[in-house]
Enzyme design. Sequence first.
Site, mmCIF file in Angstrom:
data_model
loop_
_atom_site.group_PDB
_atom_site.id
_atom_site.type_symbol
_atom_site.label_atom_id
_atom_site.label_comp_id
_atom_site.label_asym_id
_atom_site.label_seq_id
_atom_site.Cartn_x
_atom_site.Cartn_y
_atom_site.Cartn_z
ATOM 1 N N SER A 1 0.851 -1.189 0.000
ATOM 2 C CA SER A 1 0.000 0.000 0.000
ATOM 3 C C SER A 1 0.890 1.245 0.000
ATOM 4 O O SER A 1 1.677 1.419 -0.928
ATOM 5 C CB SER A 1 -0.960 -0.049 1.186
ATOM 6 O OG SER A 1 -2.004 0.866 1.034
ATOM 7 N N HIS B 1 -7.489 -5.663 -1.321
ATOM 8 C CA HIS B 1 -6.355 -4.998 -0.685
ATOM 9 C C HIS B 1 -5.913 -5.722 0.584
ATOM 10 O O HIS B 1 -4.781 -5.531 1.049
ATOM 11 C CB HIS B 1 -6.759 -3.553 -0.355
ATOM 12 C CG HIS B 1 -5.616 -2.628 -0.126
ATOM 13 N ND1 HIS B 1 -4.706 -2.299 -1.115
ATOM 14 C CD2 HIS B 1 -5.226 -1.931 0.976
ATOM 15 C CE1 HIS B 1 -3.813 -1.450 -0.635
ATOM 16 N NE2 HIS B 1 -4.100 -1.215 0.634
#
Length: 663
Positions: free
Chosen positions: A524, A636
Amino acid sequence: MQATRNIKSDDLFKLKSVADPQLAANGKDLIYVETLISEEKNDYVSNLFYINVTEKSKAVQWTFGEHRNHSPRWSPNGQQIAFVSNRSGKNQIYVLNNNGGEAQPITNCVNGASNPVWSPDGTKLAFNVSLGKEEDLYSKEEKKDEKNKKLTPLEVDKMKYKSDAVGFYNGKFKQVAIVDLVSGEMELLTEGESDYHLQSWSPDGRHLAVTADLSEDLDFSFLNDLYLLDVQTKQLQKITNGTGYFGNATWSPNGKYIGLIGHEREFANATLSKIWVFDVEENELKCLTSDSELLVGDFAIGDFQQGTVSPGLLWSEDNNSFYFLATDHGNTVVYYGALSGELYPALLDQQHVYGLTTGGNVNTAVVAVSKPTLPGELFLLDVPTGDLQQLTFTNEAFTKEVKLAGVEEIEFKSKDDWDLHGWLMKPANYQEGEKYPLILEIHGGPHAMYANTYFHEFQTLAAQGYAVLFINPRGSHGYGQKFVDAVRGDYGGRDYADLMEAVDYVLENFDFIDESRLGVTGGSYGGFMTNWIVGHTNRFKAAVTQRSISNWISFYGVSDIGYYFNEWQIKAELEDIETLWKHSPLKYVNEVETPLLILHSEKDYRCPIEQAEQLYIALKHRKKETKFVRFPESNHELSRSGKPNLRIDRLNYIANWFNEYIK
């Protein structure tokens, strides 16, 4: 028992997560959730376990089967447990008597039910349910023929139309309902095109505390207000004034106060969460920690625990004091607070407290604790003395079987005189006088915090013979408001310098690290920073970028947060192409000489896979050393809660890439 082997990536199948402890009001009955990973099902299995904490009894399993049973909540009299289970195919609420017997289903909602909250008299349960425009609590589910299912277009008329957590907007909104446990009748208390998040039930039974954003234009609103919902009239009373983000509302036992955790977004999503108290009688809202740098809540990063719950303020019987979790300097700790503004730590140690329950007691609490070599267990805390007694030994046999690497805390000054903090993990088979390669790990967020907690990824790298360096560069939580806000508008600036200076520090102070064998990885924001690093230095022999950002210009609009995140974090909107491009790692692709492995999930809506695609093609087009791995049906959260086999594949890809280019 002597540890006999190093840990492996697929040891995830042997580990168990212990979370969401709930202590009954009598201070002795404890229920909690144990989650394991079924290798056969390639999925997670959760069940409820019971312990009598006064007798320190052995844990007794209360639910069985290969389903997800979670969110246990004691009835006011301590005779029943309400919990959520997907045993019927969808999450529904069940009730189980503490003297045994079969759990009874309480809801049968078309889209499932969640978040059970008991009424004070124990005769009703409030819960959350998602409903579409034409659906009600008694709507029947239509049987679908998936093979011949007719495809239909998705009509989009809002900007917030997708979420990494739930996918594309499906026309449903989260509502609040109640069910009578005697008659079985259900009643819907909210409606409309807004999400209502159930918090708690007032001690007099008249109101539910709920949070919602009822702004007219939700696309441009980032608020969450507290409302009191009248159970009889269904009328809403607004408590907060539309200036911030509030949640975790809990009532004092006498119903006079409501404790809240939230902030007024002074620094956008980098604002420290604080403690607020609403005086119901005086109709007054007050922040108790306005002058404190303490961050309320658990913001530690990990990759193992499942089903952790933020407890909010846990009130004591005196209606004046309470306990809560706080994030502080690489640890999460238990704090005591009072209406007078008094604050002091009740449990302050080098550890990650990821669960807390008191049952309303002043002197006793149960905490869920993890450390770098402790995956996670429950402990009984005697508050006056600070003594901890271990209650669960769920992972004891495993931790005795494998060698887990410990950490050494490091603290140093940056070149611009900021205090920096982190850890160095030695290889599992460390021997004095040997030289070892080093992997720099970078966390996401960026407003999160590495902590004194178990990290499976770090342990698997240490088992492969690597030292692991992880620090909290500026932008991280846990070190005050100025520190966490410092990264905004400076991505790739002093945050990058902090990380490089951390590498310099350990090379200067730990002679077992081979400076010619360095690797770097992160996910991320950590993936962004990995991309940035390889475009700005060649000191690393290999790099692995995960769920990353490479281009802030194209990030606009494709992410579930993209149209506002650029403004909040890069401090540049779409018109400012020059600034967005300046902070984009893709701009520096010609400078990349480090072999780069790119890992990304197909259904990542937070950092969409097009970010990885651009970077990969740009590198290949320039004949750079790279490989691109796409994980199917994953979002994610792959590294933390994705399909277990893919989580293990991911760990193996990382280790194999470093083994090929560094060892």
